[in-house]
Design a protein around this motif. Structure first.
Motif, short mmCIF file in Angstrom:
data_model
loop_
_atom_site.label_atom_id
_atom_site.label_comp_id
_atom_site.label_asym_id
_atom_site.label_seq_id
_atom_site.Cartn_x
_atom_site.Cartn_y
_atom_site.Cartn_z
N THR A 204 11.78 -1.27 -4.24
CA THR A 204 12.58 -2.34 -3.67
C THR A 204 11.73 -3.25 -2.80
OG1 THR A 204 14.51 -0.88 -3.67
CG2 THR A 204 14.62 -2.86 -2.28
N TRP A 205 10.88 -2.63 -1.94
CA TRP A 205 10.02 -3.45 -1.07
C TRP A 205 9.03 -4.26 -1.91
CZ3 TRP A 205 13.61 -2.36 1.66
CH2 TRP A 205 13.89 -1.15 2.26
N ALA B 88 0.83 -1.21 0.00
CA ALA B 88 0.00 0.00 0.00
C ALA B 88 0.86 1.25 0.00
CB ALA B 88 -0.94 -0.01 1.21
N SER B 89 1.97 1.25 0.76
CA SER B 89 2.85 2.42 0.79
C SER B 89 3.47 2.66 -0.58
CB SER B 89 3.94 2.21 1.85
OG SER B 89 3.39 2.17 3.14
N PHE B 90 3.92 1.56 -1.22
CA PHE B 90 4.53 1.74 -2.54
C PHE B 90 3.51 2.21 -3.56
CE2 PHE B 90 5.09 -0.40 -6.71
CZ PHE B 90 6.09 0.42 -7.19
N ALA B 91 2.34 1.55 -3.61
CA ALA B 91 1.32 1.93 -4.59
C ALA B 91 0.86 3.36 -4.38
CB ALA B 91 0.13 0.97 -4.51
N GLN C 82 0.78 8.80 -6.18
CA GLN C 82 0.83 10.20 -5.75
C GLN C 82 1.98 10.94 -6.42
OE1 GLN C 82 -1.25 11.91 -3.97
NE2 GLN C 82 -0.04 13.79 -3.91
N PHE C 83 3.12 10.25 -6.60
CA PHE C 83 4.27 10.88 -7.26
C PHE C 83 3.93 11.24 -8.71
CE2 PHE C 83 8.20 10.57 -9.76
CZ PHE C 83 8.96 11.52 -9.12
N LEU C 84 3.27 10.32 -9.43
CA LEU C 84 2.88 10.62 -10.80
C LEU C 84 1.90 11.80 -10.86
CD1 LEU C 84 2.39 7.04 -12.33
CD2 LEU C 84 4.34 8.59 -12.60
N SER D 62 10.14 7.48 -0.61
CA SER D 62 9.25 6.34 -0.41
C SER D 62 8.92 5.67 -1.73
CB SER D 62 7.96 6.80 0.28
OG SER D 62 7.09 5.72 0.50
N ALA D 63 8.72 6.45 -2.78
CA ALA D 63 8.45 5.85 -4.09
C ALA D 63 9.65 5.07 -4.60
CB ALA D 63 8.06 6.94 -5.09
#
Length: 452
Positions: A144-145, A44-47, A52-54, A138-139
């Protein structure tokens, strides 16, 4: 003249109830509830960070390019609002997983005003830039995660299913390594089963440890960038020490006031009452008619003294915590307080929910002491109490049309009011120019109670 005393201490000590993980917990494998929650948190953190970054890249790029056009400013504002929302979601995910609350570092919950003022408010807050750094890092780390979780599951599923599909490989064998020009491989079912078991044990033992390290790295990143900075922590620690001292001082002052009121009021009346009853008892023993009449007079005076003592005790108890405050709430208690005031008081209370008992008691104390001081010093013929809850803050204004000139001197009554509400993160502002009017403005956090 406007004076503000007290301090807001919005930070809260983090809950220290995160689970302690030992070797026994890690040996339970990657299918425990904790391991599954960790995998869900990492994904969830990665997605969330990736999406959000995009979006933020598009919003800031287009918004900056179209800043001179009408649509540019709303795009920039929408990007920054979504950035803060994503950071709040990450704090909530950390809380749900670890039980540790990451305090909000923002100067204000949400800047207000026109779009340009709100944009300046977001940009000028250092926490916004820390949110942006967290999003980028985080992104990057989230990829990696993500790969870690996918590889762990691929290893586990592959190890379990290997005996069923190895025969579809070329020559029905699995190459292992080359040593000195010789190739080693496994091709028989027993060797495949042994290899599958070893791979499964490896994934079983290594998976939870890798997940634990990845989770701690990700949550540590969130705590360091999305929480309070070191200067802010030091400032709030100093503020907490100050409010703790103020709470002790306020409690001590309240105790001395109660002792003084009991000693100067009800206690003196009870002593006089005991003396009158003693004299009446002596006269009744004589049997003389004249003494009997005098005794009756003393008893009547004692009866009046008892009523006065009871009235003073009720007033004293009402000043501490009246029964109507417990039974019917703050708005009813303020109405009762206004009805007893020698100055006509208008009460306008609009409370969407009932505050906590601590907030109600502190607000009532402020209103009671403010009205008492106004009756003594303001020479006013009208006073008012306005009470409302706005943006999670209980705001109360106690004002009068008197002569003004109230000051917040150290050790004075207004400073005592500030000490009373400071432990609840309250602030007290006093506006009292010469000639009036005087307004005592109190603000305290007042969160809506949970439905559960």
């Amino acid at each position: 003249m406007i004076t503000t005393v007290g301090a807001k201490v919005a930070g809260r000590r983090a809950d220290e109830n995160a689970a302690v993980v030992g070797p026994g917990e890690l040996l339970k494998g990657p299918f425990t509830g904790r391991a599954l929650r960790q995998q869900g948190y990492l994904l969830a953190s990665f997605a969330g960070a990736f999406v959000q970054f995009l979006w933020l890249t598009v919003a800031l790029t287009l918004g900056g390019s179209l800043l001179l056009v009408v649509i540019g400013l709303p795009l920039l504002l929408a990007g920054l609002v979504s950035l803060r929302w994503a950071s709040r979601r990450e704090r909530q995910r950390i809380l749900n997983l670890t039980g540790e609350r990451v305090p909000s570092p923002y100067r204000e919950p949400g800047p207000t005003g026109n779009p340009l003022q709100r944009l300046v408010g977001y940009v000028s807050d250092p926490a916004t830039w820390r949110d942006l750094v967290h999003l980028i890092v985080s992104a990057a780390f989230g990829l990696t995660w993500f790969c870690t979780v996918v590889i762990l599951w691929a290893m586990t599923v592959g190890a379990v299913s290997l005996p069923f599909w190895y025969s579809s490989l070329p020559n029905h064998r699995i190459p292992l390594t080359h040593i000195d020009g010789s190739q080693y491989y496994i091709s028989t079912l027993p060797s495949i089963l042994v290899f599958s078991a070893i791979s499964l044990v490896f994934a079983w033992l290594v998976g939870p440890t890798v997940l634990e390290l990845a989770t701690r790295a990700q949550t540590g990143l969130g705590r360091s960038l999305l929480g309070l900075s070191r200067p802010e922590l030091d400032r709030r620690e100093a503020a907490l020490r100050t409010t703790r001292s103020q709470a002790v001082s306020a409690a001590e002052a309240e105790r001395r006031r109660i002792e003084r009121d009991l000693h100067d009021g009800a206690q003196q009346r009870l002593v006089a009452l005991a003396m009158d009853l003693g004299r009446a008892k002596s006269k009744l023993k004589s049997g003389n008619e004249e003494d009997s009449e005098a005794a009756a007079q003393l008893v009547a005076e004692a009866h009046e003294g008892v009523k006065l003592a009871l009235s003073e005790l009720r007033d004293l108890a009402r000043g501490i915590h009246p029964a109507v405050l417990t039974d019917r709430g703050l708005d009813a208690a303020l109405s009762a307080l206004a009805g007893r005031s020698p100055i006509p008081v208008e009460v306008d209370a609009a409370l969407p929910w009932r505050p906590s008992p601590e907030v109600e008691s502190a607000a009532y104390f402020v209103a009671s002491e403010a009205l008492a001081n106004m009756a003594k010093h303001s020479h006013a013929n009208r006073a008012w109490i306005d009470l409302e809850v706005r943006d999670g803050q209980l705001r109360m204004i106690v004002g009068d049309n008197g002569v003004g000139g109230a000051e917040t001197n150290p050790g004075g009554g207004l400073a005592g009011l500030s000490d009373r509400i400071a432990p609840l993160d309250g602030i007290l502002s006093v506006s009292s120019p010469i000639g009036g009017p005087t307004q005592i403005i109190m603000e305290m956090p007042c969160q809506k109670p949970s439905a559960f």
